[in-house]
Scaffold this motif. Sequence first.
Motif, PDB file in Angstrom:
ATOM      1  N   ILE A  19      19.285  16.830   3.493  1.00  0.00           N
ATOM      2  CA  ILE A  19      17.885  16.980   3.894  1.00  0.00           C
ATOM      3  C   ILE A  19      17.122  17.697   2.797  1.00  0.00           C
ATOM      4  CG2 ILE A  19      16.273  17.978   5.561  1.00  0.00           C
ATOM      5  CD1 ILE A  19      18.550  17.858   7.639  1.00  0.00           C
ATOM      6  N   ALA A  20      16.068  17.056   2.303  1.00  0.00           N
ATOM      7  CA  ALA A  20      15.134  17.719   1.391  1.00  0.00           C
ATOM      8  C   ALA A  20      14.132  18.492   2.246  1.00  0.00           C
ATOM      9  CB  ALA A  20      14.421  16.689   0.526  1.00  0.00           C
ATOM     10  N   GLU A  21      13.936  19.750   1.940  1.00  0.00           N
ATOM     11  CA  GLU A  21      13.137  20.625   2.800  1.00  0.00           C
ATOM     12  C   GLU A  21      11.701  20.158   2.968  1.00  0.00           C
ATOM     13  OE1 GLU A  21      13.989  23.377   4.664  1.00  0.00           O
ATOM     14  OE2 GLU A  21      16.020  22.672   4.217  1.00  0.00           O
ATOM     15  N   ASP A  22      11.079  19.687   1.897  1.00  0.00           N
ATOM     16  CA  ASP A  22       9.673  19.297   1.964  1.00  0.00           C
ATOM     17  C   ASP A  22       9.499  17.941   1.289  1.00  0.00           C
ATOM     18  OD1 ASP A  22       6.715  20.380   2.439  1.00  0.00           O
ATOM     19  OD2 ASP A  22       6.769  19.364   0.494  1.00  0.00           O
ATOM     20  N   LEU A  23       8.886  17.003   2.005  1.00  0.00           N
ATOM     21  CA  LEU A  23       8.777  15.633   1.521  1.00  0.00           C
ATOM     22  C   LEU A  23       7.976  15.542   0.221  1.00  0.00           C
ATOM     23  CD1 LEU A  23       9.172  12.585   1.830  1.00  0.00           C
ATOM     24  CD2 LEU A  23       7.195  12.567   3.381  1.00  0.00           C
ATOM     25  N   GLN A  24       6.788  16.128   0.200  1.00  0.00           N
ATOM     26  CA  GLN A  24       5.966  15.989  -1.001  1.00  0.00           C
ATOM     27  C   GLN A  24       6.631  16.660  -2.201  1.00  0.00           C
ATOM     28  OE1 GLN A  24       1.631  16.167  -0.889  1.00  0.00           O
ATOM     29  NE2 GLN A  24       1.641  17.604  -2.613  1.00  0.00           N
ATOM     30  N   ASN A  25       7.216  17.829  -1.985  1.00  0.00           N
ATOM     31  CA  ASN A  25       7.900  18.501  -3.097  1.00  0.00           C
ATOM     32  C   ASN A  25       9.031  17.645  -3.639  1.00  0.00           C
ATOM     33  OD1 ASN A  25       6.215  20.684  -2.849  1.00  0.00           O
ATOM     34  ND2 ASN A  25       7.712  22.001  -1.817  1.00  0.00           N
TER      35      ASN A  25
ATOM     36  N   SER B 220       9.538   9.150 -12.354  1.00  0.00           N
ATOM     37  CA  SER B 220       8.729   7.926 -12.306  1.00  0.00           C
ATOM     38  C   SER B 220       8.066   7.677 -10.951  1.00  0.00           C
ATOM     39  CB  SER B 220       9.561   6.685 -12.689  1.00  0.00           C
ATOM     40  OG  SER B 220      10.139   6.844 -13.958  1.00  0.00           O
ATOM     41  N   ALA B 221       8.171   8.621 -10.001  1.00  0.00           N
ATOM     42  CA  ALA B 221       7.566   8.421  -8.684  1.00  0.00           C
ATOM     43  C   ALA B 221       6.049   8.556  -8.755  1.00  0.00           C
ATOM     44  CB  ALA B 221       8.129   9.421  -7.679  1.00  0.00           C
ATOM     45  N   ILE B 222       5.355   7.721  -7.987  1.00  0.00           N
ATOM     46  CA  ILE B 222       3.900   7.815  -7.908  1.00  0.00           C
ATOM     47  C   ILE B 222       3.419   8.031  -6.471  1.00  0.00           C
ATOM     48  CG2 ILE B 222       3.499   6.427  -9.973  1.00  0.00           C
ATOM     49  CD1 ILE B 222       2.934   4.030  -8.138  1.00  0.00           C
ATOM     50  N   GLY B 223       4.317   7.945  -5.497  1.00  0.00           N
ATOM     51  CA  GLY B 223       3.937   8.119  -4.110  1.00  0.00           C
ATOM     52  C   GLY B 223       4.969   7.500  -3.189  1.00  0.00           C
ATOM     53  N   ILE B 224       4.538   7.153  -1.968  1.00  0.00           N
ATOM     54  CA  ILE B 224       5.478   6.623  -0.976  1.00  0.00           C
ATOM     55  C   ILE B 224       4.895   5.442  -0.213  1.00  0.00           C
ATOM     56  CG2 ILE B 224       6.756   8.768  -0.625  1.00  0.00           C
ATOM     57  CD1 ILE B 224       5.016   9.260   1.906  1.00  0.00           C
ATOM     58  N   LEU B 225       5.772   4.494   0.123  1.00  0.00           N
ATOM     59  CA  LEU B 225       5.496   3.484   1.134  1.00  0.00           C
ATOM     60  C   LEU B 225       6.029   4.041   2.452  1.00  0.00           C
ATOM     61  CD1 LEU B 225       5.603   1.923  -1.622  1.00  0.00           C
ATOM     62  CD2 LEU B 225       6.473  -0.030  -0.346  1.00  0.00           C
TER      63      LEU B 225
ATOM     64  N   ASN C  78       0.835  -1.195   0.000  1.00  0.00           N
ATOM     65  CA  ASN C  78       0.000   0.000   0.000  1.00  0.00           C
ATOM     66  C   ASN C  78       0.872   1.249   0.000  1.00  0.00           C
ATOM     67  OD1 ASN C  78      -2.853  -1.041   0.299  1.00  0.00           O
ATOM     68  ND2 ASN C  78      -1.882  -2.066   2.029  1.00  0.00           N
ATOM     69  N   TYR C  79       0.500   2.201  -0.820  1.00  0.00           N
ATOM     70  CA  TYR C  79       1.279   3.429  -0.922  1.00  0.00           C
ATOM     71  C   TYR C  79       0.385   4.658  -0.859  1.00  0.00           C
ATOM     72  CZ  TYR C  79      -0.117   4.300  -5.793  1.00  0.00           C
ATOM     73  OH  TYR C  79      -0.832   4.582  -6.934  1.00  0.00           O
ATOM     74  N   ILE C  80       0.991   5.774  -0.456  1.00  0.00           N
ATOM     75  CA  ILE C  80       0.296   7.055  -0.405  1.00  0.00           C
ATOM     76  C   ILE C  80       0.556   7.771  -1.725  1.00  0.00           C
ATOM     77  CG2 ILE C  80      -0.056   9.197   0.884  1.00  0.00           C
ATOM     78  CD1 ILE C  80      -0.470   6.553   2.484  1.00  0.00           C
TER      79      ILE C  80
ATOM     80  N   ALA D  18       7.658   4.924  -4.189  1.00  0.00           N
ATOM     81  CA  ALA D  18       6.998   3.983  -5.100  1.00  0.00           C
ATOM     82  C   ALA D  18       7.114   4.491  -6.535  1.00  0.00           C
ATOM     83  CB  ALA D  18       5.528   3.829  -4.715  1.00  0.00           C
ATOM     84  N   THR D  19       7.234   3.555  -7.475  1.00  0.00           N
ATOM     85  CA  THR D  19       7.516   3.918  -8.864  1.00  0.00           C
ATOM     86  C   THR D  19       6.549   3.249  -9.832  1.00  0.00           C
ATOM     87  OG1 THR D  19       9.244   3.925 -10.568  1.00  0.00           O
ATOM     88  CG2 THR D  19       9.165   2.015  -9.113  1.00  0.00           C
ATOM     89  N   ASP D  20       6.408   3.861 -11.014  1.00  0.00           N
ATOM     90  CA  ASP D  20       5.607   3.232 -12.060  1.00  0.00           C
ATOM     91  C   ASP D  20       6.474   2.452 -13.047  1.00  0.00           C
ATOM     92  OD1 ASP D  20       6.823   5.210 -13.570  1.00  0.00           O
ATOM     93  OD2 ASP D  20       4.975   6.304 -14.027  1.00  0.00           O
ATOM     94  N   ILE D  21       7.764   2.282 -12.741  1.00  0.00           N
ATOM     95  CA  ILE D  21       8.639   1.471 -13.587  1.00  0.00           C
ATOM     96  C   ILE D  21       8.157   0.019 -13.543  1.00  0.00           C
ATOM     97  CG2 ILE D  21      10.986   0.590 -13.894  1.00  0.00           C
ATOM     98  CD1 ILE D  21      12.001   3.219 -12.662  1.00  0.00           C
TER      99      ILE D  21
END
Length: 271
Positions: free
Chosen positions: A241-247, A254-259, A183-185, A206-209
């Motif tokens: 550190i990436a400042e903002d996770l969603q950004n 190819s990203a579609i979301g996160i586990l 399951n992914y967000i 998570a990827t669409d590859i």
Amino acid sequence: MALSEIPPTADGDRFRQLMTVAREQQLATRPMSDIVQAIAEQLLGSAYQAGLLDESAEETLVASLTQFDCVLFVEAVLAIARGIALQDYTYSSFTQNLQAQRYWNGHLNGYCSRLHYFSEWIADNHRRRLVQDIGTQLGGIPLEKTLNFMSQHRSSYPQLVDNSANYRCIQAMEASIAHQKINYIPQDQIRQRYPQLQPGDIIAVATDIPGLDVTHTGLVYRHPNGNIGLIHASPVGEVTIAEDLQNYISNVESAIGILVARPLDPRQNVR
């Protein structure tokens, strides 16, 4: 701490430094999420290095604290944090925790015993109560795909190119996880989940590859202002550190979301 067991290397020196910080900051008295973030911060600026686990033809336990790929960074931080939580500051505890996380059922038994697909890494560590898969809890949706990237891209994996036994074993492994629920967000819903995330939560992109579940990993980082970022070993060159996770996720190809998985506190499992 038995100093004689720590290797006389740059990695050994880094381990000593981390243990000194852990004692000075009394990290063992703090929540698991704080321990994980504090250790991750100490590794900022460490070099990114791909392919560290595959440099040897024979599968061995690679334990690096000075250079990382994205998965090695997550594993090293969690292994260190688990020891600190239990006030076990020995190097042997660190390496035992690494092995427990990295291999099927915690047993190193050749190339195929490694948890190569990160969704399976989460599932196996969840089953053994080292982490909790919280994708469903966060309202994730199923990632419907067949995981066969390794067998379909044999030439990309040195241990598969000229080793038929490894190749057949990987094919069998892929078949064994064919019905695993992942399951992914979705990417555009990540920010809505910020209030439910904790520092140190494990993030996998998570990827669409076709045939692949995840392309990158890191840890949730909570900034002093409360915003949610990502601390990770970046292919750009170092732990950062990436400042903002969603950004950040929205800019990953190819990203579609996160586990998402949460490290479990070993102090709560002590009987």
